[in-house]
Design a protein around this motif. Sequence first.
Motif, PDB file in Angstrom:
ATOM      1  N   TYR A   1     -40.133 -53.897  19.613  1.00  7.85           N
ATOM      2  CA  TYR A   1     -41.721 -53.236  19.874  1.00  7.85           C
ATOM      3  C   TYR A   1     -42.614 -54.280  20.899  1.00  7.85           C
ATOM      4  O   TYR A   1     -41.457 -55.658  21.057  1.00  7.85           O
ATOM      5  N   GLY A   2     -42.863 -54.250  21.484  1.00 10.23           N
ATOM      6  CA  GLY A   2     -43.835 -55.001  22.833  1.00 10.23           C
ATOM      7  C   GLY A   2     -44.272 -55.966  22.759  1.00 10.23           C
ATOM      8  O   GLY A   2     -44.845 -55.980  21.905  1.00 10.23           O
ATOM      9  N   ILE A   3     -43.987 -57.559  23.267  1.00  4.05           N
ATOM     10  CA  ILE A   3     -44.631 -58.638  22.896  1.00  4.05           C
ATOM     11  C   ILE A   3     -45.774 -58.046  23.031  1.00  4.05           C
ATOM     12  O   ILE A   3     -46.902 -58.016  24.740  1.00  4.05           O
ATOM     13  N   ASN A   4     -46.800 -58.810  22.337  1.00  2.00           N
ATOM     14  CA  ASN A   4     -48.282 -58.972  22.366  1.00  2.00           C
ATOM     15  C   ASN A   4     -48.987 -59.734  23.793  1.00  2.00           C
ATOM     16  O   ASN A   4     -48.705 -60.140  24.729  1.00  2.00           O
ATOM     17  N   ASN A   5     -49.434 -58.360  24.140  1.00  2.00           N
ATOM     18  CA  ASN A   5     -50.467 -58.938  25.715  1.00  2.00           C
ATOM     19  C   ASN A   5     -51.944 -58.250  25.743  1.00  2.00           C
ATOM     20  O   ASN A   5     -53.245 -58.582  26.747  1.00  2.00           O
ATOM     21  N   ALA A   6     -52.340 -58.431  24.670  1.00  2.00           N
ATOM     22  CA  ALA A   6     -53.702 -58.080  24.376  1.00  2.00           C
ATOM     23  C   ALA A   6     -54.941 -58.845  23.865  1.00  2.00           C
ATOM     24  O   ALA A   6     -55.812 -59.397  23.929  1.00  2.00           O
ATOM     25  N   VAL A   7     -54.074 -59.999  22.967  1.00  2.00           N
ATOM     26  CA  VAL A   7     -54.801 -60.981  23.344  1.00  2.00           C
ATOM     27  C   VAL A   7     -55.727 -62.195  24.048  1.00  2.00           C
ATOM     28  O   VAL A   7     -54.567 -62.608  24.278  1.00  2.00           O
ATOM     29  N   PRO A   8     -56.656 -62.104  23.782  1.00  2.00           N
ATOM     30  CA  PRO A   8     -56.895 -63.870  25.321  1.00  2.00           C
ATOM     31  C   PRO A   8     -56.041 -64.594  24.777  1.00  2.00           C
ATOM     32  O   PRO A   8     -56.652 -65.209  23.611  1.00  2.00           O
ATOM     33  N   THR A   9     -56.255 -65.477  25.705  1.00  2.00           N
ATOM     34  CA  THR A   9     -55.753 -67.428  25.928  1.00  2.00           C
ATOM     35  C   THR A   9     -56.423 -68.025  26.905  1.00  2.00           C
ATOM     36  O   THR A   9     -56.945 -67.397  28.091  1.00  2.00           O
ATOM     37  N   THR A  10     -56.607 -68.873  25.945  1.00  2.00           N
ATOM     38  CA  THR A  10     -57.183 -70.355  26.703  1.00  2.00           C
ATOM     39  C   THR A  10     -56.827 -71.436  27.104  1.00  2.00           C
ATOM     40  O   THR A  10     -55.156 -71.466  26.804  1.00  2.00           O
ATOM     41  N   GLU A  11     -57.202 -71.979  27.653  1.00  2.00           N
ATOM     42  CA  GLU A  11     -56.441 -73.293  27.705  1.00  2.00           C
ATOM     43  C   GLU A  11     -57.175 -74.357  26.495  1.00  2.00           C
ATOM     44  O   GLU A  11     -55.970 -75.852  26.943  1.00  2.00           O
ATOM     45  N   LEU A  12     -57.180 -73.999  25.320  1.00  2.00           N
ATOM     46  CA  LEU A  12     -57.104 -74.381  24.206  1.00  2.00           C
ATOM     47  C   LEU A  12     -55.695 -74.914  23.799  1.00  2.00           C
ATOM     48  O   LEU A  12     -54.843 -74.318  23.760  1.00  2.00           O
ATOM     49  N   THR A  13     -56.226 -76.365  23.603  1.00  2.00           N
ATOM     50  CA  THR A  13     -54.652 -77.227  22.910  1.00  2.00           C
ATOM     51  C   THR A  13     -54.352 -76.980  21.610  1.00  2.00           C
ATOM     52  O   THR A  13     -55.356 -76.623  20.469  1.00  2.00           O
ATOM     53  N   ALA A  14     -53.172 -77.508  20.729  1.00  2.00           N
ATOM     54  CA  ALA A  14     -52.908 -77.199  19.435  1.00  2.00           C
ATOM     55  C   ALA A  14     -54.007 -78.244  18.546  1.00  2.00           C
ATOM     56  O   ALA A  14     -54.137 -77.903  17.563  1.00  2.00           O
ATOM     57  N   ASP A  15     -54.291 -79.170  19.310  1.00  2.23           N
ATOM     58  CA  ASP A  15     -55.022 -80.463  18.933  1.00  2.23           C
ATOM     59  C   ASP A  15     -56.217 -79.861  18.592  1.00  2.23           C
ATOM     60  O   ASP A  15     -56.967 -80.569  17.374  1.00  2.23           O
ATOM     61  N   GLU A  16     -56.912 -79.257  19.748  1.00  4.52           N
ATOM     62  CA  GLU A  16     -58.165 -79.004  19.716  1.00  4.52           C
ATOM     63  C   GLU A  16     -58.369 -78.259  18.920  1.00  4.52           C
ATOM     64  O   GLU A  16     -59.034 -77.620  17.966  1.00  4.52           O
ATOM     65  N   ALA A  17     -57.404 -76.990  18.828  1.00  6.01           N
ATOM     66  CA  ALA A  17     -57.362 -76.242  17.195  1.00  6.01           C
ATOM     67  C   ALA A  17     -57.038 -76.628  16.577  1.00  6.01           C
ATOM     68  O   ALA A  17     -57.959 -75.970  15.419  1.00  6.01           O
ATOM     69  N   LYS A  18     -57.113 -77.841  15.944  1.00  5.30           N
ATOM     70  CA  LYS A  18     -56.927 -78.073  14.719  1.00  5.30           C
ATOM     71  C   LYS A  18     -57.762 -78.521  14.431  1.00  5.30           C
ATOM     72  O   LYS A  18     -57.836 -79.050  12.856  1.00  5.30           O
ATOM     73  N   ARG A  19     -58.295 -79.348  15.277  1.00 11.30           N
ATOM     74  CA  ARG A  19     -59.595 -80.546  15.057  1.00 11.30           C
ATOM     75  C   ARG A  19     -60.727 -79.176  14.838  1.00 11.30           C
ATOM     76  O   ARG A  19     -61.932 -78.876  13.636  1.00 11.30           O
TER      77      ARG A  19
END
Length: 418
Positions: free
Chosen positions: A204-222
């Motif tokens: 099963y191919g690793i997902n490469n369709a979902v966009p990623t940004t510079e968002l950090t884990a701490d900022e995502a939690k906030r």
Amino acid sequence: MATCLSDPSLSVHESEAALRANAPRTPIKIGLLTGGGDRHYAYGLAMALVSKDVSVDFVGGDEVDSPEMHRTPNLTFLGLRQNGQRDASFFGKAWRVLLYYARLFWYAATARPKVFHILWNNKFEFFDRTLLLLYYRILRKKIVLTAHNVNAGTRDSSDSMLNRLSLRIQYRLAHHIFVHTEKMKSELHEEFSIRKDVISVIPYGINNAVPTTELTADEAKRRLGIRASEKTILFFGNIAPYKGLEYLVTAFEQIVARDGDYRLIVAGRAKKDCEKYAVEICQSLTRGLSRERAIVNINFIPDNEMELYFKAADVSVLPYTHIFQSGVLFLGYSFGLPVIAADVGSLREDIIEGETGFLFRPRDPEDLARAIERYFATDLYRHLAHRRDEIRNHAKKGHSWDSIGETTRQTYAHLLGI
């Protein structure tokens, strides 16, 4: 090319492989029939194929459309299917489905591709498995089928004689079948008497369709109102009884009773006919100790919002009771997120204990609770910021779309005799 042959550091097999990779290829054109869903897998495969000099007619609809579908060379997007409003009238929905099948029949009759690769069936599965495939055969198309589930009826407790008969016909009408694990190949051979030489196992191919940004884990939690120190668990994806979410809820209640520094995120929409089950899960999370510790979003999560949940989480949990393979597992891995999964299907083949995650006994909330607490006591969690890259690289190595695209192209070439 000559350099490869004369290089003493290369073996004979490596030299031959290099020659094949650089040799001119006979053009191949295929129709990729997506069934209008599972955009992530369809996107990954389509992009892998065009990188291997395969021209793709991408047959889909609104849910699988994206800007890349219209600007990628050798990829033609055919939006034969319009999903429309979910609350449309019965006649509106019926007309939309009939119009789609009419377009599909016309496309098949006039299409240049000699290979039709089916990723998912359409609205009327029994019809698709039998008469529609027979129609493709009459048109002298070579049929390649990706069987993501050998028999989803078993998983959903809805198996029947008609279901198994239609599956058997579908598998017999296909010229070649792709599955994701050796266990699936064995089941296809043993349960449906399909010859092993027409079945190929591709990861099963690793997902490469979902966009990623510079968002950090701490900022995502906030953004989700979670403190950086809170141990955050994620359940993501479609909600249905076979996903076993109730076992995670029970396990979460147990660990919160011992340690209040946990949070649970449940994000995903209910599968069709599973709305009552999803509502009951939501209600259970509004009671007891989990009431203030759970974030619940029972809705469709668009691609541009998925990053938020996977980066806010410290681990994802797959409490499934029955499954062959999970796209959510590889979506999590694409963000470097460890997983705690029930030991069902072939999940253990893609989880390295202590390195990419942990396993627990299915339908056992006590064992799941222990696995969660064990994970949060490990270096994998304590050094997660550094381990995410290792998990991503591990997944890319074993589930590369590049190798999947090459294997798939070779299958097309074999069927076409080129």
